[in-house]
Write a protein that holds these residues in place. Sequence first.
Motif, PDB file in Angstrom:
ATOM      1  N   THR A   1     -33.285 -26.981 -31.533  1.00 23.45           N
ATOM      2  CA  THR A   1     -33.269 -26.212 -30.296  1.00 23.45           C
ATOM      3  C   THR A   1     -31.884 -25.620 -30.086  1.00 23.45           C
ATOM      4  N   GLN A   2     -31.869 -24.515 -29.405  1.00 23.37           N
ATOM      5  CA  GLN A   2     -30.608 -23.848 -29.128  1.00 23.37           C
ATOM      6  C   GLN A   2     -30.565 -23.534 -27.645  1.00 23.37           C
ATOM      7  N   ASP A   3     -29.596 -24.115 -26.958  1.00 22.44           N
ATOM      8  CA  ASP A   3     -29.450 -23.868 -25.532  1.00 22.44           C
ATOM      9  C   ASP A   3     -28.686 -22.568 -25.315  1.00 22.44           C
ATOM     10  N   ILE A   4     -29.217 -21.741 -24.412  1.00 26.07           N
ATOM     11  CA  ILE A   4     -28.512 -20.505 -24.049  1.00 26.07           C
ATOM     12  C   ILE A   4     -28.377 -20.474 -22.536  1.00 26.07           C
ATOM     13  N   THR A   5     -27.393 -19.783 -22.073  1.00 25.54           N
ATOM     14  CA  THR A   5     -27.182 -19.668 -20.633  1.00 25.54           C
ATOM     15  C   THR A   5     -28.094 -18.587 -20.056  1.00 25.54           C
ATOM     16  N   LEU A   6     -28.220 -18.600 -18.767  1.00 28.33           N
ATOM     17  CA  LEU A   6     -29.016 -17.577 -18.082  1.00 28.33           C
ATOM     18  C   LEU A   6     -28.445 -16.187 -18.372  1.00 28.33           C
ATOM     19  N   GLN A   7     -27.135 -16.068 -18.375  1.00 29.42           N
ATOM     20  CA  GLN A   7     -26.493 -14.783 -18.646  1.00 29.42           C
ATOM     21  C   GLN A   7     -26.808 -14.302 -20.066  1.00 29.42           C
ATOM     22  N   ASP A   8     -26.802 -15.232 -21.044  1.00 34.39           N
ATOM     23  CA  ASP A   8     -27.143 -14.864 -22.421  1.00 34.39           C
ATOM     24  C   ASP A   8     -28.591 -14.383 -22.518  1.00 34.39           C
ATOM     25  N   ALA A   9     -29.481 -15.077 -21.812  1.00 32.31           N
ATOM     26  CA  ALA A   9     -30.895 -14.692 -21.824  1.00 32.31           C
ATOM     27  C   ALA A   9     -31.075 -13.300 -21.210  1.00 32.31           C
TER      28      ALA A   9
END
Length: 83
Positions: free
Chosen positions: A2-10
Motif C-alpha cells: 500500500t502507498q499512503d498519499i496525502t489529500l493534496q497529492d490525491a
Amino acid sequence: MTQDITLQDAMKRLEQHFVSREGMLTHTLTMLSTSGQPTDVTFYRRKPILGVRVSTKLGAARLYGLENHVPRLLRRIETESPI
C-alpha cells in the motif's frame, strides 16, 4: 503493497488526469449515463432532484466519438426518472 498519499497529492493527481472540474464532471456524467445508475443531482439555485438517471444521449455521444455534440448536451442535462 500500500502507498499512503496525502489529500493534496490525491487532488493533484485528479487535476492532472481530468485537467479541470468540468472535465471531472463530464467524466462522472458520462459514466452515469452509460451505466444507468440512479443519482441525485444538486444545483446552486434550485431544489435537488433525487433518484434520476442521466440520459443515455451523453454516453452515446462520447462512446461514438461525437464530441462536438457534448457541449450542447451539457448545457441542459436530460434526466429520466428511474423505473
